[in-house]
Design a protein around this motif. Sequence first.
Motif, mmCIF file in Angstrom:
data_model
loop_
_atom_site.group_PDB
_atom_site.id
_atom_site.type_symbol
_atom_site.label_atom_id
_atom_site.label_comp_id
_atom_site.label_asym_id
_atom_site.label_seq_id
_atom_site.Cartn_x
_atom_site.Cartn_y
_atom_site.Cartn_z
ATOM 1 N N ASN A 19 3.990 24.795 -11.957
ATOM 2 C CA ASN A 19 2.892 25.010 -12.901
ATOM 3 C C ASN A 19 2.145 23.711 -13.172
ATOM 4 O OD1 ASN A 19 4.751 23.709 -14.551
ATOM 5 N ND2 ASN A 19 4.559 25.165 -16.241
ATOM 6 N N ASN A 20 0.993 23.828 -13.815
ATOM 7 C CA ASN A 20 0.092 22.687 -13.955
ATOM 8 C C ASN A 20 0.681 21.540 -14.760
ATOM 9 O OD1 ASN A 20 -2.163 23.444 -12.420
ATOM 10 N ND2 ASN A 20 -2.911 24.784 -14.044
ATOM 11 N N ARG A 24 7.672 24.042 -15.062
ATOM 12 C CA ARG A 24 8.316 25.200 -14.460
ATOM 13 C C ARG A 24 7.990 25.262 -12.975
ATOM 14 N NH1 ARG A 24 12.163 26.839 -17.596
ATOM 15 N NH2 ARG A 24 12.186 28.813 -16.435
ATOM 16 N N ALA A 53 1.068 30.713 -8.159
ATOM 17 C CA ALA A 53 1.007 29.585 -9.093
ATOM 18 C C ALA A 53 0.420 30.022 -10.431
ATOM 19 C CB ALA A 53 0.175 28.456 -8.490
ATOM 20 N N VAL A 56 3.067 31.784 -12.383
ATOM 21 C CA VAL A 56 4.028 30.856 -13.001
ATOM 22 C C VAL A 56 3.401 30.221 -14.240
ATOM 23 C CG1 VAL A 56 5.352 28.739 -12.691
ATOM 24 C CG2 VAL A 56 5.216 30.396 -10.832
ATOM 25 N N ASP A 57 2.136 29.808 -14.129
ATOM 26 C CA ASP A 57 1.446 29.205 -15.268
ATOM 27 C C ASP A 57 1.394 30.153 -16.461
ATOM 28 O OD1 ASP A 57 0.604 26.498 -14.949
ATOM 29 O OD2 ASP A 57 -0.764 27.121 -13.374
ATOM 30 N N SER A 59 3.497 32.591 -17.031
ATOM 31 C CA SER A 59 4.847 33.116 -17.299
ATOM 32 C C SER A 59 4.955 34.607 -17.008
ATOM 33 C CB SER A 59 5.247 32.839 -18.764
ATOM 34 O OG SER A 59 5.246 31.458 -19.028
ATOM 35 N N SER A 63 10.922 31.944 -13.428
ATOM 36 C CA SER A 63 10.823 30.572 -12.924
ATOM 37 C C SER A 63 11.992 29.774 -13.455
ATOM 38 C CB SER A 63 9.495 29.939 -13.332
ATOM 39 O OG SER A 63 9.383 29.861 -14.751
#
Length: 326
Positions: A19-20, A24, A53, A56-57, A59, A63
């Motif tokens: 993530n950014n 995670r 991605a 994941v950012d 949620s 992760s």
Amino acid sequence: MKLASLKAGGRDGTLMVVNNDLTRMAPATSVAQSLQQAIETWDTSAPALAQLAADVDASRIGSQAYDPELLASPLPRAYQWADGSAYLSHMRLVRKARGAEMPPGAETDALIYQGGGDHFLAPTEDIPIRDTGWGLDFEGEIAVITDDVPTGVSIEDAAQHIKLVMLCNDISLRIIMKPELVKGFGFYQSKPASSFSPVCVTPESLGDAWDGAKINLPLKTIYNGAEFGNVPAGKDLAFNFAQLIAHAAKTRELRAGTIIGSGTVSNTNHAEVGSSCLAEKRMIETIETGEPTTRFMEPGDTIRFEMFDEVGASLFGAIEQTVVAE
């Protein structure tokens, strides 16, 4: 989009999306098993990885905690690793240190050597040294990963082949280097395995800091816990990555997964920004006092490279290594 490679999964690792804010990460094996596989199929894999991605950012998928200790260099090995010397201030200083003149055409013709890509150290892996008399040095660099680049690509077209950006510690053995280069065949023994940042990122994720062929942010070097350099990577750059790629591809194709390095990030105003390697510092000391006072690396020394965005967030994670006796 930020990508990494888990050490587990064989010599090429297991592809992960991160993530950014580097907190995670999640496996990306539903898209590609490894970063090498992903870059070879980039037209189809990149959109799928970008969606993963984003999940994941937000949620939206499971992760795990981001842990650089679990990560290899983004490409744990590469079919081709070609390193440039794009900062002429660095080239002038290190060549002066070994009594060598600048090569003819240095300001108009890029300089690149072909490094060993069969194995890279992980970003937090110890740097082994068998003999402290070899002159162990760190070198902080920017590096890019390309897709397939055709022979004779123009500078204008070369930039579109830059798919990922990362940091590099191009480890050097300075005492071995001088007699090796005198032989005329270039680097080999003086260039042990390099290491790269835990995370590589797509150029568009760098925002305004990426101008299409270079990154306009400082590279921070912390040596033995103290700031050694904070050198703007977009300043005093004689050759950007488009120029380096075009130079490397003049007579040969560059296949997907090729890594191109910038060479040691360096500015002419050393007194203000510091340096990204010991050789520069030693040469500056020699010019000022007649002899170097900074020693080369020894067991127990630590080196950290990191780059931050305009709000202070780490972009690539940190290369953080300790020298150990082998």
